[in-house]
Design a protein around this motif. Structure first.
Motif, mmCIF file in Angstrom:
data_model
loop_
_atom_site.group_PDB
_atom_site.id
_atom_site.type_symbol
_atom_site.label_atom_id
_atom_site.label_comp_id
_atom_site.label_asym_id
_atom_site.label_seq_id
_atom_site.Cartn_x
_atom_site.Cartn_y
_atom_site.Cartn_z
ATOM 1 N N GLN A 182 0.815 -1.254 -0.169
ATOM 2 C CA GLN A 182 0.008 -0.087 -0.018
ATOM 3 C C GLN A 182 0.970 1.361 -0.155
ATOM 4 N N LYS A 183 1.981 1.373 0.665
ATOM 5 C CA LYS A 183 2.770 2.613 0.884
ATOM 6 C C LYS A 183 3.776 2.333 -0.362
ATOM 7 N N GLY A 184 3.846 1.435 -1.004
ATOM 8 C CA GLY A 184 5.061 1.165 -1.980
ATOM 9 C C GLY A 184 4.742 2.390 -3.147
ATOM 10 N N ASN A 185 6.021 2.678 -3.746
ATOM 11 C CA ASN A 185 6.222 3.539 -5.058
ATOM 12 C C ASN A 185 5.834 2.673 -6.424
ATOM 13 N N HIS A 186 5.110 3.322 -7.311
ATOM 14 C CA HIS A 186 5.075 2.698 -8.390
ATOM 15 C C HIS A 186 6.328 2.656 -9.207
ATOM 16 N N THR A 193 10.643 5.534 -12.445
ATOM 17 C CA THR A 193 9.286 6.021 -11.824
ATOM 18 C C THR A 193 8.575 6.501 -12.896
ATOM 19 N N PRO A 194 7.171 6.304 -13.046
ATOM 20 C CA PRO A 194 6.245 7.029 -14.159
ATOM 21 C C PRO A 194 6.439 8.413 -14.231
ATOM 22 N N THR A 195 6.564 8.899 -15.484
ATOM 23 C CA THR A 195 6.812 10.169 -15.737
ATOM 24 C C THR A 195 5.311 10.607 -16.401
ATOM 25 N N TYR A 196 4.831 9.655 -17.096
ATOM 26 C CA TYR A 196 3.461 9.726 -17.522
ATOM 27 C C TYR A 196 2.637 8.786 -16.706
ATOM 28 N N ASP A 206 -4.751 3.401 -4.653
ATOM 29 C CA ASP A 206 -3.883 3.560 -3.472
ATOM 30 C C ASP A 206 -4.426 2.627 -2.249
ATOM 31 N N ASN A 207 -5.759 2.066 -2.271
ATOM 32 C CA ASN A 207 -6.325 1.381 -1.193
ATOM 33 C C ASN A 207 -6.041 -0.072 -1.096
ATOM 34 N N ILE A 208 -5.252 -0.662 -2.370
ATOM 35 C CA ILE A 208 -4.937 -2.069 -1.984
ATOM 36 C C ILE A 208 -3.804 -2.184 -1.260
ATOM 37 N N THR A 209 -3.854 -3.373 -0.034
ATOM 38 C CA THR A 209 -2.724 -3.362 0.539
ATOM 39 C C THR A 209 -1.644 -4.236 0.262
#
Length: 242
Positions: A182-186, A193-196, A206-209
């Protein structure tokens, strides 16, 4: 004849004593000397002063510890941003280096089609080959399938690339984006990391644990889904050889 001595009157003795001034060392009515009272007041003052110092020190120490923790948190976040920035810069550098290399090869060959064609069944777009698999697999299985094809799950870097993928009419498919809890970065498959981004506004991604992987719907928007519970089509991507 000897005159008999008259005994003093007790009342007169008591009255005489009350008129006498206090003698040194007299304890007074309450059994305390003036010096004892002075020491008591002094001790009380010192005790109150020490108590005040302890209270002030506790408040100051608590505030210092709070500020220290906040500074440590800010330093940690800054380190993460710097590390991520370096990673993204390295990704962009490799991408630009590949583009320059392909352009140089095209110029030396005297044309712009010196790159090898994409394999049969793949589609080409801006120097990359894309394979749209209809097989329904989990995210991990889909990524393994792309690796076997010397590719990876698609990494979407721009709106232009997103429009190309959407225009193919592909069904809901796995893409190469995931997050760790849940707290991880995409992150994309290449660690950047996503620029788009093109999140589905209807999804609360963001609610998936649990660790989550990204789906691209047929209309182009992205949303989270459990990496191992769902089975969907997927898109592989690999750079053209030039």
């Amino acid at each position: 004849m000897v005159e008999a001595r008259q005994s003093p009157n007790p009342n007169e003795i008591t009255a005489l004593r009350t008129k006498l001034p206090p003698q040194p060392g007299n304890t007074g009515r309450w059994g305390q000397t003036s010096q004892d009272k002075t020491w008591k007041y002094l001790c009380l003052f010192v005790s109150l002063t020490l108590l005040l110092v302890v209270i002030i020190s506790s408040v100051v120490l608590s505030e210092v510890l709070k500020r220290t923790k906040q500074m440590q948190k800010e330093v940690f976040q800054l380190k993460e941003k710097v590390s991520q920035g370096l990673g993204d810069a390295g990704h962009d550098r490799d991408f630009m280096r590949g583009e320059v290399f392909r352009q140089m090869k095209a110029v030396l060959a005297g044309n712009e089609t010196s790159c090898e064609p994409c394999p049969l069944g793949w589609k080409v777009f801006q120097g990359s080959c894309y394979f749209f698999s209809p097989d329904k697999l989990t995210w991990t299985q889909a990524n393994d399938s792309c690796v076997q094809k010397q590719a990876h799950l698609v990494v979407i870097n721009s709106r232009t690339e997103q429009d190309f993928l959407t225009s193919t009419g592909q069904v809901t498919s796995w893409i190469g984006l995931f997050k760790e809890g849940q707290k991880g970065n995409h992150k994309w498959m290449d660690g950047s990391t996503p620029t788009y981004i093109n999140w589905d506004s209807k999804e609360l991604h963001d609610n998936i644990t649990a660790p989550a992987c990204m789906l691209m719907h047929s209309y182009g928007h992205w949303s989270d889904f459990s990496c191992e519970l769902g089975r969907f089509a997927f898109i592989c991507e690999r750079r053209q050889n030039c």
